[in-house]
Design a protein around this motif. Structure first.
Motif, PDB file in Angstrom:
ATOM      1  N   TRP A  64      -3.682   3.083   1.291  1.00  0.00           N
ATOM      2  CA  TRP A  64      -4.096   2.486  -0.320  1.00  0.00           C
ATOM      3  C   TRP A  64      -5.595   3.161   0.171  1.00  0.00           C
ATOM      4  O   TRP A  64      -6.292   2.412   1.034  1.00  0.00           O
ATOM      5  CB  TRP A  64      -4.078   0.906  -0.406  1.00  0.00           C
ATOM      6  N   PHE A  65      -6.027   3.253  -1.283  1.00  0.00           N
ATOM      7  CA  PHE A  65      -7.255   3.913  -1.071  1.00  0.00           C
ATOM      8  C   PHE A  65      -8.469   3.519  -2.249  1.00  0.00           C
ATOM      9  O   PHE A  65      -7.961   3.197  -3.563  1.00  0.00           O
ATOM     10  CB  PHE A  65      -7.722   5.809  -1.223  1.00  0.00           C
ATOM     11  N   ARG A  66      -9.169   3.534  -2.721  1.00  0.00           N
ATOM     12  CA  ARG A  66     -10.467   2.930  -3.934  1.00  0.00           C
ATOM     13  C   ARG A  66     -11.599   3.495  -4.191  1.00  0.00           C
ATOM     14  O   ARG A  66     -12.251   3.807  -3.258  1.00  0.00           O
ATOM     15  CB  ARG A  66      -9.834   1.304  -3.793  1.00  0.00           C
ATOM     16  N   GLN A  67     -11.466   3.808  -5.293  1.00  0.00           N
ATOM     17  CA  GLN A  67     -13.159   4.562  -5.955  1.00  0.00           C
ATOM     18  C   GLN A  67     -13.727   3.211  -6.716  1.00  0.00           C
ATOM     19  O   GLN A  67     -13.097   3.957  -7.374  1.00  0.00           O
ATOM     20  CB  GLN A  67     -13.251   6.195  -5.946  1.00  0.00           C
ATOM     21  N   ALA A  68     -14.920   2.930  -6.172  1.00  0.00           N
ATOM     22  CA  ALA A  68     -15.752   2.195  -6.917  1.00  0.00           C
ATOM     23  C   ALA A  68     -16.395   3.224  -7.814  1.00  0.00           C
ATOM     24  O   ALA A  68     -16.983   4.948  -7.608  1.00  0.00           O
ATOM     25  CB  ALA A  68     -17.013   1.015  -6.438  1.00  0.00           C
ATOM     26  N   PRO A  69     -17.106   2.842  -9.769  1.00  0.00           N
ATOM     27  CA  PRO A  69     -18.287   3.655 -10.345  1.00  0.00           C
ATOM     28  C   PRO A  69     -19.755   3.990  -9.156  1.00  0.00           C
ATOM     29  O   PRO A  69     -20.005   3.490  -9.063  1.00  0.00           O
ATOM     30  CB  PRO A  69     -18.296   3.370 -11.360  1.00  0.00           C
ATOM     31  N   GLY A  70     -19.644   5.980  -9.110  1.00  0.00           N
ATOM     32  CA  GLY A  70     -20.351   5.826  -8.656  1.00  0.00           C
ATOM     33  C   GLY A  70     -20.543   5.790  -6.662  1.00  0.00           C
ATOM     34  O   GLY A  70     -21.317   6.179  -6.545  1.00  0.00           O
ATOM     35  N   LYS A  71     -19.729   6.137  -6.453  1.00  0.00           N
ATOM     36  CA  LYS A  71     -18.640   5.641  -4.823  1.00  0.00           C
ATOM     37  C   LYS A  71     -18.380   6.594  -4.747  1.00  0.00           C
ATOM     38  O   LYS A  71     -16.973   7.191  -5.209  1.00  0.00           O
ATOM     39  CB  LYS A  71     -19.046   4.501  -5.063  1.00  0.00           C
ATOM     40  N   GLU A  72     -18.112   6.826  -3.150  1.00  0.00           N
ATOM     41  CA  GLU A  72     -17.118   8.012  -2.477  1.00  0.00           C
ATOM     42  C   GLU A  72     -16.025   7.366  -2.388  1.00  0.00           C
ATOM     43  O   GLU A  72     -15.356   5.942  -2.612  1.00  0.00           O
ATOM     44  CB  GLU A  72     -17.286   8.025  -1.674  1.00  0.00           C
ATOM     45  N   MET A  73     -14.823   7.964  -1.944  1.00  0.00           N
ATOM     46  CA  MET A  73     -13.319   6.999  -1.456  1.00  0.00           C
ATOM     47  C   MET A  73     -13.234   6.505  -0.739  1.00  0.00           C
ATOM     48  O   MET A  73     -13.851   6.737   0.640  1.00  0.00           O
ATOM     49  CB  MET A  73     -11.782   8.311  -1.657  1.00  0.00           C
ATOM     50  N   GLU A  74     -12.568   5.070  -1.146  1.00  0.00           N
ATOM     51  CA  GLU A  74     -12.886   4.488   0.288  1.00  0.00           C
ATOM     52  C   GLU A  74     -11.626   4.148   0.802  1.00  0.00           C
ATOM     53  O   GLU A  74     -10.316   3.525   0.004  1.00  0.00           O
ATOM     54  CB  GLU A  74     -13.516   2.921  -0.091  1.00  0.00           C
ATOM     55  N   GLY A  75     -10.868   3.826   2.284  1.00  0.00           N
ATOM     56  CA  GLY A  75     -10.167   4.265   2.601  1.00  0.00           C
ATOM     57  C   GLY A  75      -9.722   2.463   3.025  1.00  0.00           C
ATOM     58  O   GLY A  75     -10.850   1.773   3.629  1.00  0.00           O
ATOM     59  N   LEU A  76      -8.628   1.757   2.629  1.00  0.00           N
ATOM     60  CA  LEU A  76      -8.761   0.064   2.586  1.00  0.00           C
ATOM     61  C   LEU A  76      -7.478  -0.059   4.037  1.00  0.00           C
ATOM     62  O   LEU A  76      -7.982  -0.598   5.234  1.00  0.00           O
ATOM     63  CB  LEU A  76      -8.037  -0.129   1.284  1.00  0.00           C
ATOM     64  N   SER A  77      -6.247   0.643   3.846  1.00  0.00           N
ATOM     65  CA  SER A  77      -5.076   0.526   4.873  1.00  0.00           C
ATOM     66  C   SER A  77      -4.640   1.282   4.824  1.00  0.00           C
ATOM     67  O   SER A  77      -3.709   2.036   3.165  1.00  0.00           O
ATOM     68  CB  SER A  77      -4.652  -1.279   4.665  1.00  0.00           C
ATOM     69  N   CYS A  78      -3.469   1.793   5.359  1.00  0.00           N
ATOM     70  CA  CYS A  78      -2.158   2.414   5.798  1.00  0.00           C
ATOM     71  C   CYS A  78      -0.841   1.501   6.807  1.00  0.00           C
ATOM     72  O   CYS A  78      -1.171   1.092   7.200  1.00  0.00           O
ATOM     73  CB  CYS A  78      -2.725   3.800   6.400  1.00  0.00           C
ATOM     74  N   ILE A  79       0.372   2.170   6.210  1.00  0.00           N
ATOM     75  CA  ILE A  79       1.721   1.552   6.927  1.00  0.00           C
ATOM     76  C   ILE A  79       1.735   3.101   7.562  1.00  0.00           C
ATOM     77  O   ILE A  79       1.952   3.958   5.925  1.00  0.00           O
ATOM     78  CB  ILE A  79       2.010   0.341   6.146  1.00  0.00           C
ATOM     79  N   ASP A  80       2.904   3.665   8.293  1.00  0.00           N
ATOM     80  CA  ASP A  80       3.727   4.347   8.819  1.00  0.00           C
ATOM     81  C   ASP A  80       4.840   2.973   9.267  1.00  0.00           C
ATOM     82  O   ASP A  80       4.608   3.133  10.979  1.00  0.00           O
ATOM     83  CB  ASP A  80       2.413   5.240  10.149  1.00  0.00           C
ATOM     84  N   GLY A  81       5.840   3.950   9.022  1.00  0.00           N
ATOM     85  CA  GLY A  81       6.647   2.497   9.699  1.00  0.00           C
ATOM     86  C   GLY A  81       6.667   1.007   9.451  1.00  0.00           C
ATOM     87  O   GLY A  81       6.044   0.794   7.993  1.00  0.00           O
ATOM     88  N   GLU A  82       6.234   0.431  10.008  1.00  0.00           N
ATOM     89  CA  GLU A  82       6.230  -1.209  10.363  1.00  0.00           C
ATOM     90  C   GLU A  82       4.221  -1.361  10.811  1.00  0.00           C
ATOM     91  O   GLU A  82       4.694  -2.605  11.083  1.00  0.00           O
ATOM     92  CB  GLU A  82       7.046  -1.779  10.919  1.00  0.00           C
ATOM     93  N   ILE A  83       3.533  -0.156  11.230  1.00  0.00           N
ATOM     94  CA  ILE A  83       2.761  -0.332  12.105  1.00  0.00           C
ATOM     95  C   ILE A  83       1.396  -0.240  10.842  1.00  0.00           C
ATOM     96  O   ILE A  83       1.834   1.063   9.791  1.00  0.00           O
ATOM     97  CB  ILE A  83       2.907   0.905  12.501  1.00  0.00           C
TER      98      ILE A  83
END
Length: 124
Positions: A38-57
């Motif tokens: 999951w990533f997000r981008q707020a107005p005027g901001k760069e894309m920000e990485g939030l979290s990631c799941i690989d299998g169950e990790i």
């Protein structure tokens, strides 16, 4: 190509909660092929990485959401979730579900597949 359907965004008051869903064929972990983030981008901001799941990790990247946002998956439903609690005004952004072939990574442009995004607005 892998395609996602994102849902769960909307308008919520500060302190409230939302659960975002990312659904599509190939999202279950049984194949062991895609990491989902999951990533997000707020107005005027760069894309920000939030979290990631690989299998169950699980990997968590953003200090601003640690302890409030949780990634999870339901393989039977081919769905990955982002549970968002204690929402703040600065959580307002477009949220994207992303997929990568060779594992999780905090850099946005390394991901191979992107959903269309879902708008989250936190306001009283």
């Amino acid at each position: 190509q892998l395609q996602f359907v994102e849902s769960g965004g909307g308008l919520v008051q500060p302190g409230g909660s939302l659960r975002l869903s990312c659904s599509g064929s190939g999202l279950s972990s049984g194949s062991g092929y895609y990491a989902i983030g999951w990533f997000r981008q707020a107005p005027g901001k760069e894309m920000e990485g939030l979290s990631c799941i690989d299998g169950e990790i699980i990997y968590n990247y953003a200090d601003s959401v640690k302890g409030r946002f949780t990634i999870s998956r339901d393989n039977a439903k081919n769905t990955v979730y982002l549970q968002m609690n204690s929402l703040k005004a600065d959580d307002t952004a477009v949220y994207y579900c992303v997929a990568r072939r060779v594992g999780c990574n905090p850099a946005a442009m390394t991901y191979d597949y992107w959903g269309q995004g879902t708008q989250v607005t936190v306001s009283s």
